[in-house]
Scaffold this motif. Sequence first.
Motif, PDB file in Angstrom:
ATOM      1  N   MET A   1       0.851  -1.193   0.000  1.00 33.07           N
ATOM      2  CA  MET A   1       0.000   0.000   0.000  1.00 33.07           C
ATOM      3  C   MET A   1       0.889   1.246   0.000  1.00 33.07           C
ATOM      4  SD  MET A   1      -2.997   1.436   0.035  1.00 33.07           S
ATOM      5  CE  MET A   1      -4.100   0.083   0.425  1.00 33.07           C
ATOM      6  N   ASN A   2       0.539   2.211  -0.784  1.00 34.46           N
ATOM      7  CA  ASN A   2       1.272   3.467  -0.855  1.00 34.46           C
ATOM      8  C   ASN A   2       1.069   4.264   0.426  1.00 34.46           C
ATOM      9  OD1 ASN A   2       2.604   5.668  -1.694  1.00 34.46           O
ATOM     10  ND2 ASN A   2       1.129   6.319  -3.232  1.00 34.46           N
ATOM     11  N   LYS A   3       2.164   4.788   1.007  1.00 37.26           N
ATOM     12  CA  LYS A   3       2.090   5.471   2.294  1.00 37.26           C
ATOM     13  C   LYS A   3       2.227   6.981   2.169  1.00 37.26           C
ATOM     14  CE  LYS A   3       4.090   1.520   4.734  1.00 37.26           C
ATOM     15  NZ  LYS A   3       5.205   1.054   5.597  1.00 37.26           N
ATOM     16  N   ILE A   4       1.939   7.535   1.007  1.00 37.37           N
ATOM     17  CA  ILE A   4       2.222   8.952   0.809  1.00 37.37           C
ATOM     18  C   ILE A   4       1.026   9.842   1.095  1.00 37.37           C
ATOM     19  CG2 ILE A   4       3.936   8.416  -0.954  1.00 37.37           C
ATOM     20  CD1 ILE A   4       1.955   9.270  -3.054  1.00 37.37           C
ATOM     21  N   ASN A   5      -0.129   9.285   1.389  1.00 38.27           N
ATOM     22  CA  ASN A   5      -1.341  10.086   1.477  1.00 38.27           C
ATOM     23  C   ASN A   5      -1.327  11.089   2.624  1.00 38.27           C
ATOM     24  OD1 ASN A   5      -2.569   8.903  -0.744  1.00 38.27           O
ATOM     25  ND2 ASN A   5      -3.238   7.149   0.456  1.00 38.27           N
ATOM     26  N   ASP A   6      -0.522  10.812   3.672  1.00 39.58           N
ATOM     27  CA  ASP A   6      -0.506  11.725   4.807  1.00 39.58           C
ATOM     28  C   ASP A   6       0.536  12.827   4.658  1.00 39.58           C
ATOM     29  OD1 ASP A   6       1.586   9.991   4.946  1.00 39.58           O
ATOM     30  OD2 ASP A   6       1.541   9.785   7.130  1.00 39.58           O
ATOM     31  N   LYS A   7       1.226  12.890   3.547  1.00 37.03           N
ATOM     32  CA  LYS A   7       2.220  13.931   3.304  1.00 37.03           C
ATOM     33  C   LYS A   7       1.794  14.781   2.118  1.00 37.03           C
ATOM     34  CE  LYS A   7       5.672  11.040   2.808  1.00 37.03           C
ATOM     35  NZ  LYS A   7       7.059  10.558   2.621  1.00 37.03           N
ATOM     36  N   LYS A   8       2.470  15.906   1.939  1.00 41.79           N
ATOM     37  CA  LYS A   8       2.147  16.786   0.825  1.00 41.79           C
ATOM     38  C   LYS A   8       2.416  16.074  -0.495  1.00 41.79           C
ATOM     39  CE  LYS A   8       3.198  21.246  -1.270  1.00 41.79           C
ATOM     40  NZ  LYS A   8       4.058  22.446  -1.246  1.00 41.79           N
ATOM     41  N   ARG A   9       1.441  16.089  -1.391  1.00 40.01           N
ATOM     42  CA  ARG A   9       1.581  15.455  -2.700  1.00 40.01           C
ATOM     43  C   ARG A   9       2.113  16.496  -3.683  1.00 40.01           C
ATOM     44  NH1 ARG A   9      -2.299  11.402  -2.810  1.00 40.01           N
ATOM     45  NH2 ARG A   9      -1.317  10.651  -4.705  1.00 40.01           N
ATOM     46  N   ILE A  10       3.101  16.139  -4.467  1.00 43.41           N
ATOM     47  CA  ILE A  10       3.722  17.112  -5.368  1.00 43.41           C
ATOM     48  C   ILE A  10       3.627  16.640  -6.806  1.00 43.41           C
ATOM     49  CG2 ILE A  10       5.307  17.926  -3.591  1.00 43.41           C
ATOM     50  CD1 ILE A  10       7.475  16.282  -4.989  1.00 43.41           C
ATOM     51  N   ALA A  11       3.861  17.578  -7.718  1.00 40.08           N
ATOM     52  CA  ALA A  11       3.853  17.279  -9.152  1.00 40.08           C
ATOM     53  C   ALA A  11       5.284  17.085  -9.631  1.00 40.08           C
ATOM     54  CB  ALA A  11       3.180  18.405  -9.922  1.00 40.08           C
ATOM     55  N   VAL A  12       5.487  16.047 -10.418  1.00 43.39           N
ATOM     56  CA  VAL A  12       6.809  15.735 -10.947  1.00 43.39           C
ATOM     57  C   VAL A  12       6.714  15.616 -12.471  1.00 43.39           C
ATOM     58  CG1 VAL A  12       8.736  14.102 -10.950  1.00 43.39           C
ATOM     59  CG2 VAL A  12       7.438  14.494  -8.838  1.00 43.39           C
ATOM     60  N   ALA A  13       7.550  16.361 -13.172  1.00 45.39           N
ATOM     61  CA  ALA A  13       7.634  16.265 -14.633  1.00 45.39           C
ATOM     62  C   ALA A  13       8.815  15.375 -14.985  1.00 45.39           C
ATOM     63  CB  ALA A  13       7.809  17.645 -15.243  1.00 45.39           C
ATOM     64  N   LEU A  14       8.582  14.410 -15.864  1.00 43.50           N
ATOM     65  CA  LEU A  14       9.604  13.439 -16.239  1.00 43.50           C
ATOM     66  C   LEU A  14      10.027  13.626 -17.687  1.00 43.50           C
ATOM     67  CD1 LEU A  14       7.963  10.193 -14.796  1.00 43.50           C
ATOM     68  CD2 LEU A  14       9.847  11.482 -13.780  1.00 43.50           C
ATOM     69  N   GLY A  15      11.335  13.505 -17.946  1.00 44.14           N
ATOM     70  CA  GLY A  15      11.811  13.573 -19.320  1.00 44.14           C
ATOM     71  C   GLY A  15      13.313  13.696 -19.370  1.00 44.14           C
ATOM     72  N   ASP A  16      13.870  13.637 -20.598  1.00 45.77           N
ATOM     73  CA  ASP A  16      15.302  13.898 -20.719  1.00 45.77           C
ATOM     74  C   ASP A  16      15.564  15.402 -20.796  1.00 45.77           C
ATOM     75  OD1 ASP A  16      14.661  14.607 -23.321  1.00 45.77           O
ATOM     76  OD2 ASP A  16      15.614  12.872 -24.238  1.00 45.77           O
ATOM     77  N   PHE A  17      14.626  16.159 -21.349  1.00 46.49           N
ATOM     78  CA  PHE A  17      14.654  17.623 -21.350  1.00 46.49           C
ATOM     79  C   PHE A  17      15.924  18.210 -21.964  1.00 46.49           C
ATOM     80  CE2 PHE A  17      11.880  16.700 -17.570  1.00 46.49           C
ATOM     81  CZ  PHE A  17      10.690  16.999 -18.212  1.00 46.49           C
ATOM     82  N   ASP A  18      16.514  17.521 -22.936  1.00 42.93           N
ATOM     83  CA  ASP A  18      17.689  18.071 -23.607  1.00 42.93           C
ATOM     84  C   ASP A  18      17.273  19.295 -24.412  1.00 42.93           C
ATOM     85  OD1 ASP A  18      20.156  18.516 -24.687  1.00 42.93           O
ATOM     86  OD2 ASP A  18      20.021  16.941 -26.184  1.00 42.93           O
ATOM     87  N   GLY A  19      17.691  20.451 -23.970  1.00 41.88           N
ATOM     88  CA  GLY A  19      17.328  21.699 -24.620  1.00 41.88           C
ATOM     89  C   GLY A  19      16.140  22.387 -23.990  1.00 41.88           C
ATOM     90  N   MET A  20      15.325  21.640 -23.241  1.00 36.20           N
ATOM     91  CA  MET A  20      14.084  22.191 -22.688  1.00 36.20           C
ATOM     92  C   MET A  20      13.371  23.022 -23.755  1.00 36.20           C
ATOM     93  SD  MET A  20      12.135  21.993 -20.107  1.00 36.20           S
ATOM     94  CE  MET A  20      12.942  21.573 -18.564  1.00 36.20           C
ATOM     95  N   HIS A  21      13.038  22.355 -24.879  1.00 34.52           N
ATOM     96  CA  HIS A  21      12.416  23.041 -25.995  1.00 34.52           C
ATOM     97  C   HIS A  21      10.924  23.264 -25.743  1.00 34.52           C
ATOM     98  CE1 HIS A  21      10.931  19.112 -27.182  1.00 34.52           C
ATOM     99  NE2 HIS A  21      12.160  18.645 -27.388  1.00 34.52           N
TER     100      HIS A  21
END
Length: 272
Positions: free
Chosen positions: A1-21
């Motif tokens: 079971m995931n135990k993160i519900n009692d902490k602040k939930r954040i947004a994460v962007a995933l990628g290689d981002f070479d150049g951040m085009h």
Amino acid sequence: MNKINDKKRIAVALGDFDGMHRAHRTVVTGAEDVIVFCVNNSFSLLQKSIFEKRYPNTVFADFNEIKDMQGEEFIEKILLDKFNAGVILCGFNFRFGKKAGWSALDLRRYLDDKDVWVRILEHLDFDGEPISSTRIRKAVTEGNIEQANEMLGYNFTFENTVIEGDKRGGKIIGFPTINQHLPEGLVVPKFGVYETRTFVDDKEYKSFTNIGMRPTWQVDMPLCETHIFNFDGNLYGKVIRVELIRYLREEKKFSSIDEIRAQLEYDKSSII
């Protein structure tokens, strides 16, 4: 079971981002206060020092740590345990896990029952084809810098320490220059002369830059020589940022100082 519900939930962007085009930025602006997790630190289009200044909320992956992780392990250890992600953003073609075995859709399916929202962003087109780091690198190496800048959403940029040169530009030709090497790993633009913008202590100056091997006076490795308009000062040892605006012409070998001077006058007049 995931135990993160009692902490602040954040947004994460995933990628290689070479150049951040431009297409990358649709991912990283898809939520408020998003953490950018850069999984592949190649930086062929936007060097790391500039990347860090523009996106201070970036976390750079330790590739040796994640390269052999299975998809489930990457999600559990990195996205959930490390980042406590409540929202995950990625591009439609994002791959992860050992041998890139997992897709963005696999990520969404895995997190369906864990109360984590996965937002998959579609491609962004330029001239009828998806924007990609591969297309931008090709444009840069072919001298199509204006096209590259449109796909990047900003001017192709590098910064490096100013080194001492042979001082021919100022003493003999009348066009003093600052000399820099291209940062290691950055894609090498097509050799030639570019209209540029140079930033000294955050002040912007018009300039032109020769990138290449200097056919008239050979060098051992590609050199960037920039003449800054209406500037007089010693910049040796300083880290200076240069932005490429427009490709003007190819390098060429000159037969005399007068011929060089006349060409540089013409180059400058085409910018002013």
